[in-house]
Design a protein around this motif. Structure first.
Motif, mmCIF file in Angstrom:
data_model
loop_
_atom_site.group_PDB
_atom_site.id
_atom_site.type_symbol
_atom_site.label_atom_id
_atom_site.label_comp_id
_atom_site.label_asym_id
_atom_site.label_seq_id
_atom_site.Cartn_x
_atom_site.Cartn_y
_atom_site.Cartn_z
ATOM 1 N N ASN A 155 -24.531 -3.104 3.487
ATOM 2 C CA ASN A 155 -23.248 -2.473 3.801
ATOM 3 C C ASN A 155 -22.071 -3.442 3.704
ATOM 4 O O ASN A 155 -20.975 -3.146 4.186
ATOM 5 C CB ASN A 155 -23.285 -1.810 5.179
ATOM 6 N N CYS A 198 -29.141 1.396 7.441
ATOM 7 C CA CYS A 198 -27.698 1.616 7.491
ATOM 8 C C CYS A 198 -27.282 2.801 6.625
ATOM 9 O O CYS A 198 -26.277 3.461 6.902
ATOM 10 C CB CYS A 198 -26.948 0.352 7.084
ATOM 11 N N ARG A 242 -27.314 5.887 8.608
ATOM 12 C CA ARG A 242 -26.366 5.876 9.718
ATOM 13 C C ARG A 242 -24.955 6.272 9.280
ATOM 14 O O ARG A 242 -24.123 6.621 10.115
ATOM 15 C CB ARG A 242 -26.328 4.488 10.354
ATOM 16 N N CYS A 301 -23.065 1.970 11.097
ATOM 17 C CA CYS A 301 -24.041 1.258 10.274
ATOM 18 C C CYS A 301 -24.336 -0.137 10.807
ATOM 19 O O CYS A 301 -25.178 -0.853 10.255
ATOM 20 C CB CYS A 301 -23.574 1.180 8.826
ATOM 21 N N GLN A 302 -23.665 -0.533 11.889
ATOM 22 C CA GLN A 302 -23.908 -1.837 12.509
ATOM 23 C C GLN A 302 -24.679 -1.703 13.822
ATOM 24 O O GLN A 302 -24.958 -2.704 14.481
ATOM 25 C CB GLN A 302 -22.580 -2.555 12.745
ATOM 26 N N VAL A 326 -29.682 -0.302 13.982
ATOM 27 C CA VAL A 326 -30.287 -0.827 12.757
ATOM 28 C C VAL A 326 -31.000 -2.126 13.123
ATOM 29 O O VAL A 326 -30.658 -2.772 14.124
ATOM 30 C CB VAL A 326 -29.223 -1.078 11.661
#
Length: 280
Positions: free
Chosen positions: A169, A216, A219, A261-262, A265
């Motif tokens: 990402n 990610c 997400r 996305c952080q 994960v």
């Protein structure tokens, strides 16, 4: 001087009221990671090919100072986002949690204050210094071959300083994970560069290391991530458009971030362990 500088940064993060939520007083960020890169490291020149010719090297920025001077070191840090804030964002699937949004706006204001504090500390000690992110020459370029980009990348500076490697990402996976804010200062104080103990610039990411994970991707609520990487335009339109329009007023901020996305994960708070162990 290296130890004194690191201690000052650590103390500022721990003690400064700006690193606190307005209610409750919990910190936005925990103990920082700090690294150093040589200002003449060939990586900074390579970034003008990787990112674009508009990306300025430390020397080019210092030449725009009045009077111009020769830089020696780029000081970089990562401010890990607190565990409580990360936990609050894990359960979200469309918009960031309120704590994450407050960290994005007020925590980044604190990060800017840290940049100014480091510059002032160095100037008071008799050195020259500036924060590239706050430099008058800093520019954002909305349409480049690599998408939206800036004249200085905190992520790329942090990579040069040995703080981590890049992810699917486009974020930086540090030993404390991917959920953080980054900062840097350029100075003529000479400090020994930190090692870059990674086998390559993507070795901390499971997807690039062994073709596994990709958590990610799932997400992202707008499909900005895929096996091919990160679509900056889709991501930016959502993070700076749809998200603040939807929750900005309710959260009381104009900048919300996203961070889905952080969180939730494998690389959220550490370098993930897979079948192949990253070097070292």
């Amino acid at each position: 001087m290296r130890e004194t500088l690191c201690r000052m940064i650590m103390d500022f993060v721990q003690e400064e009221p700006g690193n606190r939520f307005p209610e409750g007083g919990a910190p936005y960020f925990t103990e920082p990671l700090i690294g150093f890169a040589a200002a003449d490291d060939p990586l900074f020149a390579q970034y003008q090919t990787v990112i674009g010719p508009f990306h300025l090297t430390p020397s080019e920025l210092a030449q725009r100072e009045d009077p111009p001077w020769r830089p020696a070191t780029v000081i970089c840090w990562a401010l890990p986002i607190s565990g409580e804030t990360r936990r609050s964002n894990r359960s979200e699937t469309t918009y960031p949690s309120r704590a994450w949004a407050l960290t994005r706006q007020h925590g980044e204001a604190f990060n800017a204050a840290l940049r100014r504090q480091v510059v002032q500390f160095l100037v008071d000690a008799g050195y020259r210094a500036f924060a590239p992110q706050l430099h008058p020459a800093w520019r954002e370029y909305p349409d480049t071959p690599v998408g939206i980009a800036c004249s200085w990348s905190e992520r790329h500076a942090a990579y040069a300083a040995g703080l981590g490697t890049f992810s699917l990402n486009d974020a930086l996976i540090t030993p404390r994970g991917i959920a953080h804010r980054l900062g840097s200062v350029v100075t003529d104080l000479a400090i020994e560069p930190s090692p870059r103990p990674w086998s390559d610039h993507r070795s901390n990411c499971l997807w690039y290391r062994e073709g596994s994970c990709g958590a990610c991707i799932g997400r992202c609520p707008v499909g900005a991530l895929s096996k091919e990487g990160h679509d900056k335009a889709i991501c930016r339109g959502y993070v700076y458009g749809a998200v603040p329009e939807a929750v900005g007023e309710r959260y009381g901020v104009s900048s919300t971030g996203c961070g889905l996305c952080q969180t939730r994960v494998p690389c959220e708070e550490r370098i993930p362990v897979g079948k192949k162990t990253p070097s070292p």
